[in-house]
Design a protein around this motif. Structure first.
Motif, short mmCIF file in Angstrom:
data_model
loop_
_atom_site.label_atom_id
_atom_site.label_comp_id
_atom_site.label_asym_id
_atom_site.label_seq_id
_atom_site.Cartn_x
_atom_site.Cartn_y
_atom_site.Cartn_z
N ARG A 28 -7.96 6.56 -2.81
CA ARG A 28 -8.07 5.11 -2.62
C ARG A 28 -6.87 4.53 -1.86
N TRP A 29 -5.67 5.03 -2.16
CA TRP A 29 -4.46 4.37 -1.67
C TRP A 29 -3.68 5.14 -0.61
N ARG A 42 1.89 1.90 -3.47
CA ARG A 42 0.76 2.38 -4.25
C ARG A 42 0.50 3.86 -3.95
N GLN A 73 0.82 -1.20 0.00
CA GLN A 73 0.00 0.00 0.00
C GLN A 73 0.86 1.25 0.00
N VAL A 127 -8.18 10.01 -7.87
CA VAL A 127 -8.84 8.75 -7.52
C VAL A 127 -7.86 7.83 -6.78
N MET A 128 -6.64 7.73 -7.29
CA MET A 128 -5.64 6.87 -6.66
C MET A 128 -5.27 7.38 -5.27
#
Length: 464
Positions: free
Chosen positions: A189-190, A16, A13, A185-186
């Motif tokens: 989310r991450w 990411r 994670q 978005v990433m």
């Protein structure tokens, strides 16, 4: 609400999250070189004056640099992910506004908002990296981060030339929209929500710090173009006075035990203080030398913009390839070893540029300093960032990131103004290539200061 426990982040994670942050970083850092390519087309299409199109670029850089001391601390107060996401949303929305801008006046206003968005984003990843990666494994992610930051300005001219030539200047701004939305978005989310460490931020300190940095950077940007009129020196004086008042406010806040915007204890941490000095010299050099190099290749050696851009591409490739490796080595070797090699290599590259940027010298010889510049970018940026930030306690990481990034940007403004003045004087007394070559001697003296600073780095146990 202030929290203190840092959650354990799985390795996958963490990487990411770094990927998401790097995509956002690329969109903000590539802007200057991308838009610079589009400036002549913006002027022609919108019927703008030279001064107006200069402000299309200048206002972005001003609004990027001026709030950096504040935006780093905002991450400590409201959460790095939240501030980064707000900044990215502002940046993307402004990019869409630039695409539809009906005139140059509205374009300048929208660019100011876009610069503010970039400023909100820029300090947060430093803070995130130093919290989600273990201390002993921060070199590699710092290397990736530095590679993206250092290479974006090198990729920009080539990418900008292709976009403007194929689709027009508005599509330069539209490029940011899909990249920015993907990064947003990433990020949501991450990138994890991390603990906050600041209860409140002093509004007076915020205003004074922005006035100080804005005035100094504005003066350095406008001085070479306006001939340094008297009123501009008054602006600079106001910025210096505001800076003195700001330091006094921070000293007073520290004595009261309050949350200072720029805690002065940062500068009692040896490696951080030395890192701020060295990154200022890097900013002075790396962000300014692209112009004399490109002027020599195009106006002196007669290359087209596309060929000149391709000639300097090895810098980006080498920098991107080496930086993560260098970052890992920075975790294993004694602090200062890689940075000293990097600064020495960068000084050697400047000396070779000065020697080879002359009439009649075959342009192929330029590949030698170009390769050295790419290698030194990787050696200097990633190791300097890793060592400078590694010793900061968590509650100072946001403030430290703001100070570090401000030092880089102010160094870039001083370097651009200084090198611009040297180039203007040079072209009056000699040919264009020799003038550009002579200008490359100026960064050598500045880089020697950075070399001395990084040679004084110490192990974390003795860094205070």
């Amino acid at each position: 609400m202030i929290t203190s426990a840092v959650p354990e982040i799985p390795k996958q994670q963490a990487w990411r999250a770094l990927t998401a942050l790097c995509i956002g970083l690329f969109t903000t850092m590539v802007d200057q070189s991308l838009v610079a390519v589009a400036i002549p087309h913006i002027r022609e299409d919108l019927g703008a004056s030279v001064n107006q199109v200069v402000w299309v670029s200048s206002i972005y850089l001003l609004m990027f640099a001026a709030p950096l001391l504040v935006t780093g601390r905002l991450g400590d107060r409201f959460g790095q992910r939240n501030v980064y996401a707000v900044g990215l949303a502002l940046f993307v929305g402004s990019a869409l506004g630039c695409f539809f801008a009906p005139n140059v006046e509205s374009l300048i206003v929208i660019r100011a908002v876009q610069g503010l968005g970039a400023s909100l984003m820029n300090p947060q990843p430093f803070s995130v990296i130093n919290q989600i990666f273990p201390r002993e494994r921060r070199g590699a992610p710092m290397g990736v981060w530095s590679a993206v930051a250092g290479s974006s300005g090198l990729v920009g001219p080539v990418l900008g030339g292709l976009i403007v030539g194929a689709a027009g200047w508005r599509w330069v701004f539209l490029l940011y929209v899909p990249l920015g939305l993907l990064a947003l978005v990433m990020t949501l989310r991450w990138v994890p929500k991390l603990p906050t460490s600041v209860a409140r931020i002093d509004l007076v300190s915020v205003i004074v710090s922005i006035v100080s940095v804005f005035a100094v950077v504005f003066t350095l940007q406008q001085g070479p173009d306006t001939g340094w009129p008297g009123w501009l020196w008054l602006v600079l004086a106001a910025g210096v006075i505001a800076g003195i008042v700001f330091v006094w406010l921070q000293r007073r806040a520290s004595r009261r035990g309050a949350d200072a915007l720029m805690p002065l204890e940062l500068f009692s941490i040896r490696n951080f203080a030395l890192g701020v000095v060295s990154v200022t010299t890097l900013g002075f050099t790396v962000y300014a030398i692209q112009l004399p190099i490109m002027l020599h290749l195009q106006s002196g050696a007669g290359l087209s913009a596309e060929v000149a851009g391709l000639l300097i591409m090895p810098m980006a490739i080498i920098s991107i390839t080496l930086a993560p490796v260098v970052g890992r080595l920075a975790d294993r070797l004694r602090p200062g070893v890689i940075s000293t090699i990097g600064f020495s290599t960068l000084i050697s590259a400047m000396a070779l540029f000065a020697l080879l940027m002359r009439p009649g010298v075959p342009v192929g010889w330029m590949l030698i300093p170009i390769v050295l510049l790419g290698a030194s970018n990787a050696l200097c940026w990633s190791s300097n960032s890793t060592i400078s930030m590694r010793g900061l306690p968590r509650e100072l990481i946001g403030a430290g990131s703001g100070v570090y990034n401000t030092a880089r940007q102010v160094g870039a403004a001083v370097g651009s103004a200084s090198l611009g003045a040297v180039m203007q004087i040079g072209v009056q007394v000699t040919d264009i290539s020799s003038a550009m070559g002579n200008a490359m001697l100026l960064p050598i003296g500045v880089l020697l200061i950075g070399l001395i600073a990084v040679s004084q780095f110490r192990s974390d146990l003795s860094a205070r």
